[in-house]
Design an enzyme around this catalytic site. Structure first.
Site, PDB file in Angstrom:
ATOM      1  N   HIS A 245      -7.926  24.953  32.031  1.00 28.15           N
ATOM      2  CA  HIS A 245      -8.024  23.424  32.224  1.00 28.15           C
ATOM      3  C   HIS A 245      -7.935  22.812  30.709  1.00 28.15           C
ATOM      4  CE1 HIS A 245      -9.886  23.591  36.204  1.00 28.15           C
ATOM      5  NE2 HIS A 245     -11.211  24.490  35.610  1.00 28.15           N
TER       6      HIS A 245
HETATM    7  O1  RIB Z   1     -13.664  20.590  35.973  1.00 27.06           O
HETATM    8  C1  RIB Z   1     -13.075  21.469  34.503  1.00 27.06           C
HETATM    9  C2  RIB Z   1     -13.597  20.838  33.619  1.00 27.06           C
HETATM   10  O2  RIB Z   1     -15.053  21.122  33.499  1.00 27.06           O
HETATM   11  C3  RIB Z   1     -13.403  21.486  32.206  1.00 27.06           C
HETATM   12  O3  RIB Z   1     -13.473  20.706  31.143  1.00 27.06           O
HETATM   13  C4  RIB Z   1     -14.414  22.545  32.138  1.00 27.06           C
HETATM   14  O4  RIB Z   1     -14.726  23.056  30.937  1.00 27.06           O
HETATM   15  C5  RIB Z   1     -15.763  21.621  32.482  1.00 27.06           C
HETATM   16  O5  RIB Z   1     -16.092  20.980  31.441  1.00 27.06           O
END
Ligand code: RIB
Ligand code: CA
Length: 316
Positions: A245
């Site tokens: 992500h």
């Molecule tokens: O949903 C994914 C996000 O939530 C990413 O930033 C992960 O690190 C968590 O913070």
């Protein structure tokens, strides 16, 4: 005049994927001038995210980076964490020593305010990778800084991919929907990397192997993190690897052409417990609500991993 290097503040809740975003930024000095890192409570409590941010900087051999602790809880809810994904420490996957570099004395929110007031208006980009608590708190405490922000590029939300922490909401927005509402209504130029985009950059076996092939401590650390981090999503979605992500935020700043999306209206659900934190994205333009966000829907995964691997390798 070149847009580079972009002056940025990373606001983060490390988190293995946050760690990769920090490494990508540190491996890209031509494009990224990292003014500081502010930790926020999210994946794990603030004490751990503030420690983890420093562990990542030391893995990158950059103990000079200024790391600040920000807010320890959301604006209006009790903190929800994600140890089930990231492990108890938030950086499970490999044992790392306690950091030797210091945490800055100044509160992270005050660092954000002070930096935006000190730098020329329109020259600092905020890169939130966790719940938006610090950003929203800074905007509430010092409304004058809102107009001084160049852009916010954040990881959060979802539309076609719906939720990863509830059926309706993505984790970062779910944890602090009131903060997200403040940010999405702030009028700041906003670019969003939602699950619709990040679920297309999966750490497949060959991509993981590329880090293992570094044949050094850095490669072992990254491989340990990614090996651990991916198991939750692989088990849940049956995917070929975990979605990476947060580095999409930094990759967007370096090579925006890796991503595509639409400039649309996005609003945040804060009233309903059932759909708390949902990003209500008007992807099809069915309302006359004002467009307020560039919402990414696609990514060039190969190009992303080529960039990430090449830049992280520089830190070895
Ligand atoms: O949903 C994914 C996000 O939530 C990413 O930033 C992960 O690190 C968590 O913070
Ligand atoms: Ca994160």
């Amino acid at each position: 005049m070149s847009d580079f290097p972009r002056k940025i503040i990373i606001d983060t809740d490390p988190g293995q994927d946050d760690a990769m975003a920090i490494l990508l930024a540190l491996g890209s000095p031509e494009e990224i001038d990292l003014l500081g890192i502010v930790a926020v409570a999210g994946n794990v409590p603030i004490a751990r995210t503030a420690e983890n941010a420093r562990k990542v900087c030391e893995v990158a051999k950059r103990p000079d980076v200024k790391v600040y602790a920000g807010c320890d809880r959301p604006l209006a809810h009790t903190l929800v964490t994600a140890e089930h994904v990231h492990g108890k420490t938030g950086l499970d996957g490999i044992e790392l020593p306690a950091p030797e570099m210091p945490i800055q004395d100044q509160h992270g929110v005050d660092f954000i305010i002070e930096t935006l007031r000190a730098e020329p208006a329109g020259t600092v980009t905020l890169c939130p990778l966790g719940p938006l608590t610090n950003i929203a708190t800074a905007f509430q405490k010092a409304p004058d800084i809102i107009a001084r922000v160049q852009e916010i590029v954040l990881m959060g939300g979802a539309y076609f991919e719906v939720g990863n922490v509830t059926p309706a909401a993505e984790f970062n927005i779910y944890v602090d929907p009131e903060a997200a509402e403040i940010v999405f209504k702030s009028g700041v130029k906003l670019t969003v990397m939602p699950l619709d985009c990040t679920h297309k950059v999966l750490v497949t076996a060959p991509r993981l192997q590329a880090f293992k092939d570094f044949g050094n401590h850095l490669g072992d650390v990254v491989a340990g993190w990614l090996d651990f981090f991916e198991r939750f999503d692989v088990e849940k979605y049956g995917s070929l690897g975990g979605p990476l992500h947060d580095p999409t935020v930094i990759a967007y700043l370096i090579k925006p052409e890796l991503f595509s999306g639409r400039f649309i209206n996005v609003e945040i659900e804060t009233g309903s417990e059932l759909t708390r934190g949902m990003t209500v994205a008007d992807w099809w333009g069915v309302t006359d609500r004002e467009q307020n966000a560039m919402f990414m829907g696609d990514a060039d995964a190969e190009g992303f991993f080529t960039l990430l691997t090449e830049r992280v390798r520089r830190l070895a």
